[in-house]
Design a protein around this motif. Sequence first.
Motif, PDB file in Angstrom:
ATOM      1  N   LEU A 142       1.030  -1.292   0.055  1.00  0.00           N
ATOM      2  CA  LEU A 142      -0.004   0.140   0.154  1.00  0.00           C
ATOM      3  C   LEU A 142       0.881   1.432  -0.326  1.00  0.00           C
ATOM      4  O   LEU A 142       1.031   2.314  -0.676  1.00  0.00           O
ATOM      5  N   ASP A 143       2.064   1.262   1.258  1.00  0.00           N
ATOM      6  CA  ASP A 143       2.575   2.156   0.564  1.00  0.00           C
ATOM      7  C   ASP A 143       4.073   2.256   2.266  1.00  0.00           C
ATOM      8  O   ASP A 143       3.987   0.775   2.313  1.00  0.00           O
ATOM      9  N   TYR A 144       5.048   2.264   1.813  1.00  0.00           N
ATOM     10  CA  TYR A 144       5.572   2.816   3.155  1.00  0.00           C
ATOM     11  C   TYR A 144       6.438   4.004   2.932  1.00  0.00           C
ATOM     12  O   TYR A 144       7.254   5.305   2.126  1.00  0.00           O
ATOM     13  N   ILE A 145       7.212   3.945   4.250  1.00  0.00           N
ATOM     14  CA  ILE A 145       8.199   4.862   4.747  1.00  0.00           C
ATOM     15  C   ILE A 145       9.542   5.084   5.419  1.00  0.00           C
ATOM     16  O   ILE A 145       9.173   4.156   5.441  1.00  0.00           O
ATOM     17  N   SER A 146       9.955   5.769   5.553  1.00  0.00           N
ATOM     18  CA  SER A 146      11.867   5.530   6.188  1.00  0.00           C
ATOM     19  C   SER A 146      11.381   5.279   8.001  1.00  0.00           C
ATOM     20  O   SER A 146      10.785   5.981   7.973  1.00  0.00           O
ATOM     21  N   ARG A 147      12.457   3.841   7.781  1.00  0.00           N
ATOM     22  CA  ARG A 147      12.430   3.854   9.461  1.00  0.00           C
ATOM     23  C   ARG A 147      12.422   5.276  10.483  1.00  0.00           C
ATOM     24  O   ARG A 147      11.638   5.891  11.576  1.00  0.00           O
ATOM     25  N   ALA A 148      13.068   6.297  10.307  1.00  0.00           N
ATOM     26  CA  ALA A 148      13.491   7.815  10.813  1.00  0.00           C
ATOM     27  C   ALA A 148      12.506   8.560  10.887  1.00  0.00           C
ATOM     28  O   ALA A 148      11.671   9.029  11.675  1.00  0.00           O
ATOM     29  N   GLN A 149      11.548   8.274   9.156  1.00  0.00           N
ATOM     30  CA  GLN A 149      10.347   9.426   8.989  1.00  0.00           C
ATOM     31  C   GLN A 149       9.713   8.525   9.971  1.00  0.00           C
ATOM     32  O   GLN A 149       8.976   9.506  11.052  1.00  0.00           O
ATOM     33  N   LEU A 150       9.037   7.501  10.457  1.00  0.00           N
ATOM     34  CA  LEU A 150       8.340   7.152  11.731  1.00  0.00           C
ATOM     35  C   LEU A 150       8.367   7.110  12.508  1.00  0.00           C
ATOM     36  O   LEU A 150       7.644   7.218  13.117  1.00  0.00           O
ATOM     37  N   MET A 151       9.821   7.148  12.828  1.00  0.00           N
ATOM     38  CA  MET A 151       9.972   7.363  14.951  1.00  0.00           C
ATOM     39  C   MET A 151       9.866   8.669  14.321  1.00  0.00           C
ATOM     40  O   MET A 151       9.141   9.111  15.664  1.00  0.00           O
ATOM     41  N   GLN A 152      10.090   9.094  13.528  1.00  0.00           N
ATOM     42  CA  GLN A 152       9.969  10.890  14.075  1.00  0.00           C
ATOM     43  C   GLN A 152       7.992  11.412  14.087  1.00  0.00           C
ATOM     44  O   GLN A 152       8.203  12.163  15.014  1.00  0.00           O
ATOM     45  N   MET A 153       7.891  11.306  13.232  1.00  0.00           N
ATOM     46  CA  MET A 153       5.728  10.523  13.349  1.00  0.00           C
ATOM     47  C   MET A 153       5.628  11.046  14.391  1.00  0.00           C
ATOM     48  O   MET A 153       4.627  11.493  15.259  1.00  0.00           O
ATOM     49  N   GLN A 154       6.001   9.381  15.472  1.00  0.00           N
ATOM     50  CA  GLN A 154       5.971   8.865  16.191  1.00  0.00           C
ATOM     51  C   GLN A 154       6.250  10.189  17.866  1.00  0.00           C
ATOM     52  O   GLN A 154       5.835  10.001  18.703  1.00  0.00           O
ATOM     53  N   GLN A 155       7.710  10.691  17.821  1.00  0.00           N
ATOM     54  CA  GLN A 155       8.464  11.246  18.431  1.00  0.00           C
ATOM     55  C   GLN A 155       7.031  12.842  18.444  1.00  0.00           C
ATOM     56  O   GLN A 155       7.264  13.169  19.668  1.00  0.00           O
ATOM     57  N   MET A 156       7.124  13.365  17.410  1.00  0.00           N
ATOM     58  CA  MET A 156       5.982  14.091  17.565  1.00  0.00           C
ATOM     59  C   MET A 156       3.811  14.383  18.229  1.00  0.00           C
ATOM     60  O   MET A 156       3.772  15.140  18.308  1.00  0.00           O
ATOM     61  N   GLN A 157       4.004  12.875  17.643  1.00  0.00           N
ATOM     62  CA  GLN A 157       2.960  12.694  18.276  1.00  0.00           C
ATOM     63  C   GLN A 157       2.498  12.161  20.052  1.00  0.00           C
ATOM     64  O   GLN A 157       2.017  12.595  20.426  1.00  0.00           O
ATOM     65  N   GLN A 158       3.982  11.800  20.122  1.00  0.00           N
ATOM     66  CA  GLN A 158       4.314  11.870  21.772  1.00  0.00           C
ATOM     67  C   GLN A 158       4.093  13.176  22.684  1.00  0.00           C
ATOM     68  O   GLN A 158       3.543  13.322  23.762  1.00  0.00           O
ATOM     69  N   MET A 159       5.042  13.560  22.120  1.00  0.00           N
ATOM     70  CA  MET A 159       4.865  15.440  22.547  1.00  0.00           C
ATOM     71  C   MET A 159       3.764  16.130  22.464  1.00  0.00           C
ATOM     72  O   MET A 159       3.375  16.869  23.210  1.00  0.00           O
ATOM     73  N   GLN A 160       2.967  15.966  21.131  1.00  0.00           N
ATOM     74  CA  GLN A 160       1.814  16.132  21.801  1.00  0.00           C
ATOM     75  C   GLN A 160       0.994  16.010  22.953  1.00  0.00           C
ATOM     76  O   GLN A 160      -0.658  16.346  22.934  1.00  0.00           O
ATOM     77  N   GLN A 161       0.929  14.206  22.424  1.00  0.00           N
ATOM     78  CA  GLN A 161      -0.189  13.978  23.409  1.00  0.00           C
ATOM     79  C   GLN A 161       0.671  14.587  25.008  1.00  0.00           C
ATOM     80  O   GLN A 161      -0.037  14.215  26.375  1.00  0.00           O
ATOM     81  N   GLN A 162       1.290  14.709  25.773  1.00  0.00           N
ATOM     82  CA  GLN A 162       2.503  14.687  26.806  1.00  0.00           C
ATOM     83  C   GLN A 162       2.510  16.480  27.253  1.00  0.00           C
ATOM     84  O   GLN A 162       3.102  17.196  27.974  1.00  0.00           O
ATOM     85  N   ALA A 163       1.950  17.480  25.932  1.00  0.00           N
ATOM     86  CA  ALA A 163       1.481  18.737  26.052  1.00  0.00           C
ATOM     87  C   ALA A 163       0.725  19.300  27.320  1.00  0.00           C
ATOM     88  O   ALA A 163      -0.710  18.695  26.721  1.00  0.00           O
ATOM     89  N   PRO A 164       0.898  20.299  27.630  1.00  0.00           N
ATOM     90  CA  PRO A 164      -0.231  20.198  28.727  1.00  0.00           C
ATOM     91  C   PRO A 164      -1.340  21.352  28.116  1.00  0.00           C
ATOM     92  O   PRO A 164      -1.285  22.201  27.339  1.00  0.00           O
ATOM     93  N   ALA A 165      -2.566  21.263  28.209  1.00  0.00           N
ATOM     94  CA  ALA A 165      -3.839  21.474  27.631  1.00  0.00           C
ATOM     95  C   ALA A 165      -3.417  23.014  27.831  1.00  0.00           C
ATOM     96  O   ALA A 165      -3.581  23.811  28.831  1.00  0.00           O
ATOM     97  N   PRO A 166      -3.741  23.483  27.067  1.00  0.00           N
ATOM     98  CA  PRO A 166      -3.959  25.576  26.873  1.00  0.00           C
ATOM     99  C   PRO A 166      -5.176  26.080  27.770  1.00  0.00           C
ATOM    100  O   PRO A 166      -5.937  25.152  28.059  1.00  0.00           O
ATOM    101  N   ALA A 167      -5.093  26.791  28.571  1.00  0.00           N
ATOM    102  CA  ALA A 167      -4.853  27.562  29.482  1.00  0.00           C
ATOM    103  C   ALA A 167      -6.482  27.793  29.519  1.00  0.00           C
ATOM    104  O   ALA A 167      -7.235  28.347  28.055  1.00  0.00           O
ATOM    105  N   GLY A 168      -7.656  27.414  30.313  1.00  0.00           N
ATOM    106  CA  GLY A 168      -9.133  27.977  29.454  1.00  0.00           C
ATOM    107  C   GLY A 168      -9.802  26.942  29.461  1.00  0.00           C
ATOM    108  O   GLY A 168     -10.840  26.712  29.256  1.00  0.00           O
ATOM    109  N   GLN A 169     -10.229  25.834  29.073  1.00  0.00           N
ATOM    110  CA  GLN A 169     -10.173  24.529  28.576  1.00  0.00           C
ATOM    111  C   GLN A 169     -10.165  23.431  30.130  1.00  0.00           C
ATOM    112  O   GLN A 169     -10.140  23.167  30.694  1.00  0.00           O
TER     113      GLN A 169
END
Length: 190
Positions: free
Chosen positions: A163-190
Motif C-alpha cells: 500500500l505504501d512505505y516510509i523510512s524508519r527515521a520518518q516513522l520515528m519522527q512522526m511517533q515522537q511528534m505524536q508523543q510530544m502532542q499527547q504530553q503537552a499541557p492543555a491550553p489554559a481555559g479548557q
Amino acid sequence: MSEITAVPLRPIAKGSLVKLWLGIAVALLVAAGLAYVGTRGVVDKSPAGFMAANARDEGVVTTKSGLQYKILEAGKGDSPTTDDVALINYTGMLIDGKVFDQNERAPLEVAGVVPGFSEGLQLMQRGGKYRLWIPPQLGYGSDVPAGGPIPKDSILVFDVELLDYISRAQLMQMQQMQQMQQQAPAPAGQ
C-alpha cells in the motif's frame, strides 16, 4: 532303464515367428506409454521439487537467492529498502492453500521479517500485488515451534499488496511528534 517319450513339435507356420516378435514389441511399447502417462501427473512434494516445478509456470521469476515471485498487478514508483517500514495487506499460506496468517494494513519493517519476505518487498512498488514463494532456507526453515501452524521446512506462499512505505527515521519522527502532542499541557481555559 527308463524310457523317454518324445512329443513331436509341430513346425511353426511361415511368418508366425515374425508376428510373435511384433506382438511382443507392441506390448512393450504400450507398457512404456502407460508407465509414462501414469507418472506424468506425479509431483515431487519436496521443497526443492516443488520450487523446480513452480519455476516452470508462466510468469514465475526465480531470484539468485531462490525466492520465486509472480507479479499479479504492477505497482508504480520506487521500491522500499531495508531502512523502510511497509504498509501492506497480506495472506500467508502453505503450498496446499492452508492459510496460516493474514492481515490488512499491517506496518512491517522490511528488515524485520524473514529474508525471503524482505527480498520480495524490496522488489515491489506502491500499489503492486505479488505472489511470493519463499523456500525454507529464506523462511523459517527448521526454526518453527512444534505443533504450530507452519510445519518445519515449509515453503511459504504470500499474496502481498504494497500500500505504501516510509523510512524508519520518518516513522520515528512522526511517533515522537505524536508523543510530544499527547504530553503537552492543555491550553489554559479548557
